[in-house]
Design a protein around this motif. Structure first.
Motif, PDB file in Angstrom:
ATOM      1  N   ALA A 112       0.839  -1.201   0.000  1.00 46.20           N
ATOM      2  CA  ALA A 112       0.000   0.000   0.000  1.00 46.20           C
ATOM      3  C   ALA A 112       0.875   1.253   0.000  1.00 46.20           C
ATOM      4  O   ALA A 112       0.560   2.246  -0.666  1.00 46.20           O
ATOM      5  CB  ALA A 112      -0.938  -0.017   1.199  1.00 46.20           C
ATOM      6  N   GLN A 113       1.979   1.215   0.724  1.00 45.28           N
ATOM      7  CA  GLN A 113       2.887   2.363   0.769  1.00 45.28           C
ATOM      8  C   GLN A 113       3.485   2.643  -0.610  1.00 45.28           C
ATOM      9  O   GLN A 113       3.552   3.794  -1.044  1.00 45.28           O
ATOM     10  CB  GLN A 113       3.986   2.125   1.794  1.00 45.28           C
ATOM     11  CG  GLN A 113       4.962   3.283   1.905  1.00 45.28           C
ATOM     12  CD  GLN A 113       6.052   3.022   2.942  1.00 45.28           C
ATOM     13  OE1 GLN A 113       6.085   1.998   3.596  1.00 45.28           O
ATOM     14  NE2 GLN A 113       6.954   3.971   3.059  1.00 45.28           N
ATOM     15  N   GLU A 114       3.926   1.594  -1.299  1.00 42.17           N
ATOM     16  CA  GLU A 114       4.481   1.775  -2.640  1.00 42.17           C
ATOM     17  C   GLU A 114       3.431   2.323  -3.604  1.00 42.17           C
ATOM     18  O   GLU A 114       3.733   3.198  -4.427  1.00 42.17           O
ATOM     19  CB  GLU A 114       5.015   0.454  -3.183  1.00 42.17           C
ATOM     20  CG  GLU A 114       6.277  -0.046  -2.474  1.00 42.17           C
ATOM     21  CD  GLU A 114       6.637  -1.450  -2.888  1.00 42.17           C
ATOM     22  OE1 GLU A 114       7.834  -1.677  -3.166  1.00 42.17           O
ATOM     23  OE2 GLU A 114       5.753  -2.329  -2.941  1.00 42.17           O
ATOM     24  N   LEU A 115       2.206   1.845  -3.508  1.00 46.69           N
ATOM     25  CA  LEU A 115       1.140   2.299  -4.399  1.00 46.69           C
ATOM     26  C   LEU A 115       0.797   3.769  -4.179  1.00 46.69           C
ATOM     27  O   LEU A 115       0.425   4.464  -5.124  1.00 46.69           O
ATOM     28  CB  LEU A 115      -0.115   1.438  -4.230  1.00 46.69           C
ATOM     29  CG  LEU A 115      -0.006   0.027  -4.786  1.00 46.69           C
ATOM     30  CD1 LEU A 115      -1.210  -0.804  -4.389  1.00 46.69           C
ATOM     31  CD2 LEU A 115       0.147   0.070  -6.302  1.00 46.69           C
ATOM     32  N   ARG A 116       0.950   4.250  -2.969  1.00 48.75           N
ATOM     33  CA  ARG A 116       0.639   5.668  -2.684  1.00 48.75           C
ATOM     34  C   ARG A 116       1.565   6.602  -3.462  1.00 48.75           C
ATOM     35  O   ARG A 116       1.195   7.735  -3.744  1.00 48.75           O
ATOM     36  CB  ARG A 116       0.729   5.946  -1.181  1.00 48.75           C
ATOM     37  CG  ARG A 116      -0.514   5.522  -0.423  1.00 48.75           C
ATOM     38  CD  ARG A 116      -0.542   6.079   0.987  1.00 48.75           C
ATOM     39  NE  ARG A 116       0.438   5.481   1.872  1.00 48.75           N
ATOM     40  CZ  ARG A 116       0.253   4.349   2.546  1.00 48.75           C
ATOM     41  NH1 ARG A 116      -0.868   3.699   2.450  1.00 48.75           N
ATOM     42  NH2 ARG A 116       1.208   3.882   3.321  1.00 48.75           N
ATOM     43  N   THR A 117       2.742   6.153  -3.842  1.00 50.27           N
ATOM     44  CA  THR A 117       3.668   7.018  -4.594  1.00 50.27           C
ATOM     45  C   THR A 117       3.149   7.296  -5.991  1.00 50.27           C
ATOM     46  O   THR A 117       3.626   8.214  -6.649  1.00 50.27           O
ATOM     47  CB  THR A 117       5.077   6.404  -4.677  1.00 50.27           C
ATOM     48  OG1 THR A 117       5.017   5.217  -5.448  1.00 50.27           O
ATOM     49  CG2 THR A 117       5.656   6.118  -3.307  1.00 50.27           C
ATOM     50  N   TYR A 118       2.146   6.520  -6.451  1.00 52.49           N
ATOM     51  CA  TYR A 118       1.593   6.721  -7.797  1.00 52.49           C
ATOM     52  C   TYR A 118       0.299   7.508  -7.771  1.00 52.49           C
ATOM     53  O   TYR A 118      -0.346   7.677  -8.795  1.00 52.49           O
ATOM     54  CB  TYR A 118       1.339   5.354  -8.459  1.00 52.49           C
ATOM     55  CG  TYR A 118       2.622   4.608  -8.743  1.00 52.49           C
ATOM     56  CD1 TYR A 118       3.417   4.956  -9.830  1.00 52.49           C
ATOM     57  CD2 TYR A 118       3.034   3.570  -7.913  1.00 52.49           C
ATOM     58  CE1 TYR A 118       4.588   4.279 -10.070  1.00 52.49           C
ATOM     59  CE2 TYR A 118       4.204   2.902  -8.149  1.00 52.49           C
ATOM     60  CZ  TYR A 118       4.983   3.246  -9.246  1.00 52.49           C
ATOM     61  OH  TYR A 118       6.145   2.590  -9.486  1.00 52.49           O
ATOM     62  N   ALA A 119      -0.114   8.008  -6.618  1.00 56.50           N
ATOM     63  CA  ALA A 119      -1.400   8.735  -6.505  1.00 56.50           C
ATOM     64  C   ALA A 119      -1.366  10.057  -7.227  1.00 56.50           C
ATOM     65  O   ALA A 119      -0.421  10.633  -7.548  1.00 56.50           O
ATOM     66  CB  ALA A 119      -1.758   8.945  -5.044  1.00 56.50           C
TER      67      ALA A 119
END
Length: 149
Positions: free
Chosen positions: A142-149
């Motif tokens: 989830a943390q890695e995915l937040r960088t693509y928000a």
């Protein structure tokens, strides 16, 4: 305006048009563990549902020629599914068991630079649908995915 997803929506199936339903059914049964779940006959036509765990394929008869060529990892035509995909424990073992009986369109390729151990090969079914067979895929955190928000 979009409706909230409340958990009542679930994936159902993929419908495939087949020039030879028996050949297509045999392909998915032999190579991907599907079994016949239901047959519906109406107006002189037969639709076959195949199941593997929670995944269903619905096979429709057709005598139409393919609308586009499917090569490598699948078509890039808008509106067309690019490919179906299945996970295996070991791509090389899967290919060894196939003993040259599957038409490889691309690969096998390793994607270790993205996910260590991710390896994929693409094959074609009797109707030209490209099938991705891979091992080792994992979701991002989830943390890695937040960088693509």
């Amino acid at each position: 305006m979009s409706a909230p997803v409340d958990g009542s929506v679930r994936w159902s199936h993929v419908g495939l048009n087949c020039l030879d339903q028996k050949a297509t059914e045999a392909f998915y049964t032999r190579w991907f563990g599907f079994g016949r779940a239901r047959v519906v006959e109406a107006d002189g036509s037969r639709v076959v549902f195949l199941r593997s765990g929670p995944v269903y394929l619905e096979l429709f008869p057709t005598d139409s020629a393919p609308a586009f060529d499917t090569v490598k990892d699948g078509p890039d035509n808008p509106g067309a599914a690019r490919h179906l995909a299945f996970q295996v424990d070991d791509v090389d073992a899967f290919l060894a068991a196939a003993d040259g009986e599957l038409e490889i369109t691309l690969g096998p390729l390793s994607f270790d630079e993205f996910i260590p151990g991710w390896r994929t090969v693409w094959v074609r079914d009797p109707d030209g649908v490209v099938i991705e067979v891979s091992q080792g895929y994992t979701d991002q955190s989830a943390q890695e995915l937040r960088t693509y928000a």
